[in-house]
Design a protein around this motif. Structure first.
Motif, mmCIF file in Angstrom:
data_model
loop_
_atom_site.group_PDB
_atom_site.id
_atom_site.type_symbol
_atom_site.label_atom_id
_atom_site.label_comp_id
_atom_site.label_asym_id
_atom_site.label_seq_id
_atom_site.Cartn_x
_atom_site.Cartn_y
_atom_site.Cartn_z
ATOM 1 N N ILE A 31 0.842 -1.190 0.000
ATOM 2 C CA ILE A 31 0.000 0.000 0.000
ATOM 3 C C ILE A 31 0.882 1.246 0.000
ATOM 4 O O ILE A 31 2.087 1.167 0.290
ATOM 5 C CB ILE A 31 -0.950 0.034 1.221
ATOM 6 N N ALA A 32 0.284 2.380 -0.298
ATOM 7 C CA ALA A 32 1.036 3.634 -0.364
ATOM 8 C C ALA A 32 1.428 4.095 1.035
ATOM 9 O O ALA A 32 0.760 3.801 2.023
ATOM 10 C CB ALA A 32 0.198 4.705 -1.050
ATOM 11 N N GLU A 33 2.528 4.810 1.110
ATOM 12 C CA GLU A 33 2.981 5.362 2.387
ATOM 13 C C GLU A 33 1.962 6.385 2.900
ATOM 14 O O GLU A 33 1.287 7.066 2.127
ATOM 15 C CB GLU A 33 4.341 6.029 2.209
ATOM 16 N N SER A 34 1.870 6.478 4.215
ATOM 17 C CA SER A 34 0.943 7.411 4.847
ATOM 18 C C SER A 34 1.544 7.874 6.163
ATOM 19 O O SER A 34 2.263 7.111 6.826
ATOM 20 C CB SER A 34 -0.408 6.732 5.085
ATOM 21 N N PRO A 35 1.272 9.115 6.576
ATOM 22 C CA PRO A 35 1.845 9.626 7.824
ATOM 23 C C PRO A 35 1.440 8.816 9.059
ATOM 24 O O PRO A 35 2.161 8.795 10.055
ATOM 25 C CB PRO A 35 1.293 11.059 7.900
ATOM 26 N N ARG A 36 0.282 8.157 9.018
ATOM 27 C CA ARG A 36 -0.167 7.432 10.201
ATOM 28 C C ARG A 36 0.476 6.052 10.346
ATOM 29 O O ARG A 36 0.334 5.408 11.370
ATOM 30 C CB ARG A 36 -1.691 7.274 10.164
ATOM 31 N N LEU A 37 1.171 5.585 9.315
ATOM 32 C CA LEU A 37 1.789 4.265 9.379
ATOM 33 C C LEU A 37 2.956 4.270 10.356
ATOM 34 O O LEU A 37 3.711 5.235 10.438
ATOM 35 C CB LEU A 37 2.262 3.831 7.998
ATOM 36 N N THR A 38 3.109 3.160 11.088
ATOM 37 C CA THR A 38 4.240 3.008 12.005
ATOM 38 C C THR A 38 5.109 1.821 11.627
ATOM 39 O O THR A 38 5.912 1.359 12.439
ATOM 40 C CB THR A 38 3.725 2.822 13.451
ATOM 41 N N CYS A 39 4.964 1.313 10.416
ATOM 42 C CA CYS A 39 5.669 0.107 9.990
ATOM 43 C C CYS A 39 7.148 0.403 9.725
ATOM 44 O O CYS A 39 7.485 1.406 9.086
ATOM 45 C CB CYS A 39 5.038 -0.465 8.724
ATOM 46 N N THR A 40 8.010 -0.474 10.217
ATOM 47 C CA THR A 40 9.441 -0.349 9.928
ATOM 48 C C THR A 40 9.774 -0.963 8.574
ATOM 49 O O THR A 40 10.745 -0.572 7.932
ATOM 50 C CB THR A 40 10.256 -1.043 11.022
ATOM 51 N N LEU A 41 8.969 -1.941 8.139
ATOM 52 C CA LEU A 41 9.130 -2.536 6.819
ATOM 53 C C LEU A 41 8.140 -1.889 5.854
ATOM 54 O O LEU A 41 7.338 -1.045 6.243
ATOM 55 C CB LEU A 41 8.894 -4.051 6.893
ATOM 56 N N ALA A 42 8.209 -2.293 4.594
ATOM 57 C CA ALA A 42 7.290 -1.760 3.592
ATOM 58 C C ALA A 42 5.854 -2.088 3.996
ATOM 59 O O ALA A 42 5.526 -3.254 4.243
ATOM 60 C CB ALA A 42 7.601 -2.362 2.226
ATOM 61 N N PRO A 43 4.979 -1.086 4.106
ATOM 62 C CA PRO A 43 3.606 -1.340 4.574
ATOM 63 C C PRO A 43 2.812 -2.175 3.576
ATOM 64 O O PRO A 43 2.958 -2.025 2.364
ATOM 65 C CB PRO A 43 3.023 0.072 4.707
ATOM 66 N N GLN A 44 1.971 -3.045 4.122
ATOM 67 C CA GLN A 44 1.149 -3.911 3.284
ATOM 68 C C GLN A 44 -0.267 -3.972 3.845
ATOM 69 O O GLN A 44 -0.484 -3.810 5.054
ATOM 70 C CB GLN A 44 1.747 -5.334 3.233
ATOM 71 N N SER A 45 -1.212 -4.220 2.965
ATOM 72 C CA SER A 45 -2.591 -4.420 3.386
ATOM 73 C C SER A 45 -2.786 -5.875 3.810
ATOM 74 O O SER A 45 -2.501 -6.797 3.042
ATOM 75 C CB SER A 45 -3.547 -4.075 2.241
ATOM 76 N N TRP A 46 -3.276 -6.070 5.035
ATOM 77 C CA TRP A 46 -3.472 -7.420 5.573
ATOM 78 C C TRP A 46 -4.946 -7.791 5.656
ATOM 79 O O TRP A 46 -5.307 -8.728 6.384
ATOM 80 C CB TRP A 46 -2.820 -7.517 6.951
ATOM 81 N N LYS A 47 -5.796 -7.094 4.930
ATOM 82 C CA LYS A 47 -7.236 -7.356 5.000
ATOM 83 C C LYS A 47 -7.567 -8.780 4.571
ATOM 84 O O LYS A 47 -8.236 -9.527 5.299
ATOM 85 C CB LYS A 47 -7.986 -6.350 4.117
ATOM 86 N N VAL A 48 -7.101 -9.176 3.404
ATOM 87 C CA VAL A 48 -7.394 -10.526 2.898
ATOM 88 C C VAL A 48 -6.723 -11.610 3.758
ATOM 89 O O VAL A 48 -7.373 -12.596 4.129
ATOM 90 C CB VAL A 48 -6.979 -10.653 1.420
ATOM 91 N N PRO A 49 -5.425 -11.482 4.112
ATOM 92 C CA PRO A 49 -4.806 -12.507 4.959
ATOM 93 C C PRO A 49 -5.501 -12.680 6.307
ATOM 94 O O PRO A 49 -5.678 -13.820 6.771
ATOM 95 C CB PRO A 49 -3.376 -11.992 5.138
#
Length: 347
Positions: A281-299
């Motif tokens: 997913i695209a970067e966003s100011p609210r993200l706190t991920c140290t790795l590349a952010p991903q959408s986990w909705k389906v998993p």
């Protein structure tokens, strides 16, 4: 130098993994040989929960040590704890035989099948094969604890909050484990207790699918994580005891151990599958991920579906007599042959 260090780390991890089965599988055997039938589940619970207790303490202490000191000091603390534990176990535990007075009829007449023959009996035991559904539950809980940080960071939750959720997951699981252990020791209703817990765990897994996709819902997320541990982790000792009851006279370590191994194998498959289904997913100011952010909705939806399906299969199809308890009753009130009934049924 870096390659050499990686080799040493890999060797250490492999050595620890090889040693793990020798610890994980022993509570069921210990409970069978050293405790009477009305204390076995409780003894198994206390021994089994020592493992998550160590994980909980390490997870709580490690960040504090790492913040105030260098990483080598943290590794030194781990090494000291491991060495002291190894010394205490080596020098303090010298029992190489069962107690002189067997605590139960099954312990007195214990004739556990050799591993290869016992393994063949397990493959022909329909109830035991259905019990491997709990292995899927172990895989779900492993995926939950492994991927929790990646799932929640997308919604802006910090590492400290994720650590709190993981601690609640383990701590409430340990607290909850006392209830099924005491209950099944008193009532011998292994199947009923496990079916209730697995059903409620599947419902909580579905609730986690909803709340983990929301922002600014710390209280709800923390409660769901705590309930997931309280209902799911807590039933592990009772399942280990049930695996022995439905497969007796197969060795306790064999029957309980293979359930755990199936969970680890399924964990590996689930983690690979869930990570493959996660989408960038695209970067966003609210993200706190140290790795590349991903959408986990389906998993996450798939994870709750796996929990629900395995719970439904166990709930609908699992039925079995308690072979060990029946043989103990036969030994006391019947012919006096402690394992004849179960042995003949397995042949």
């Amino acid at each position: 130098m870096q390659k050499k260090a990686s080799t040493v780390v890999f060797f250490g991890q492999t050595l620890a993994a090889v040693a793990q089965p020798l610890i994980i599988f022993t509570p069921t055997k210990m409970a069978a040989l050293w405790f009477p039938d009305h204390q076995r589940a409780t003894a198994n619970m206390m021994a089994s929960m020592a493992n998550p207790l160590g994980i909980l303490i390490a997870n709580m202490a490690s960040p504090k040590i790492a913040r105030t000191a260098q990483l080598p000091l943290l590794m030194l603390v781990y090494a000291v704890v491991a060495c002291v534990s190894c010394f205490l176990v080596t020098m303090g535990m010298r029992c190489s035989a069962p107690p002189p007075t067997p605590p139960s009829a099954s312990a007195e007449h214990s004739t556990s099948e050799p591993f290869r023959h016992g393994f063949k009996l397990l493959l022909r035991n329909r109830a035991y094969l259905l019990l491997l559904c709990f292995g899927s539950g172990v895989a779900v809980f492993t995926c939950f604890s492994t991927l929790l940080d990646q799932i929640l960071c997308v919604q802006g939750y910090t590492d400290d909050f994720v650590g709190l959720c993981g601690a609640l997951f383990i701590a409430l699981g340990m607290v909850g484990a006392a209830l099924p252990g005491l209950y099944v020791d008193k009532t011998k209703k292994f199947i009923e207790a496990i079916k209730v817990n697995m059903s409620l765990s599947a419902m909580v897994a579905c609730a986690f699918t909803v709340v983990c996709l929301m922002q600014d819902q710390k209280v709800a997320v923390a409660i769901v994580c705590a309930l997931f541990g309280f209902l799911g982790v807590s039933i592990y000792p009772a399942v280990m005891e049930l695996s022995v009851e439905c497969s007796y006279p197969v060795g306790e370590a064999t029957s309980a151990g293979l359930v755990f191994i199936s969970g680890q194998v399924q964990s590996l498959i689930y983690i690979i599958l869930l990570q493959a289904l996660a989408t960038p997913i695209a970067e966003s100011p609210r993200l706190t991920c140290t790795l590349a952010p991903q959408s986990w909705k389906v998993p996450v939806m798939l994870l709750s579906a796996l929990s629900a399906v395995s719970s439904c299969i166990f709930l609908i199809f699992f039925h079995t007599p308690y072979r060990r308890l029946e043989d103990e009753k036969a030994a006391i009130y019947g012919t006096g042959q402690g394992n004849g009934t179960a042995a003949s049924e397995n042949k």
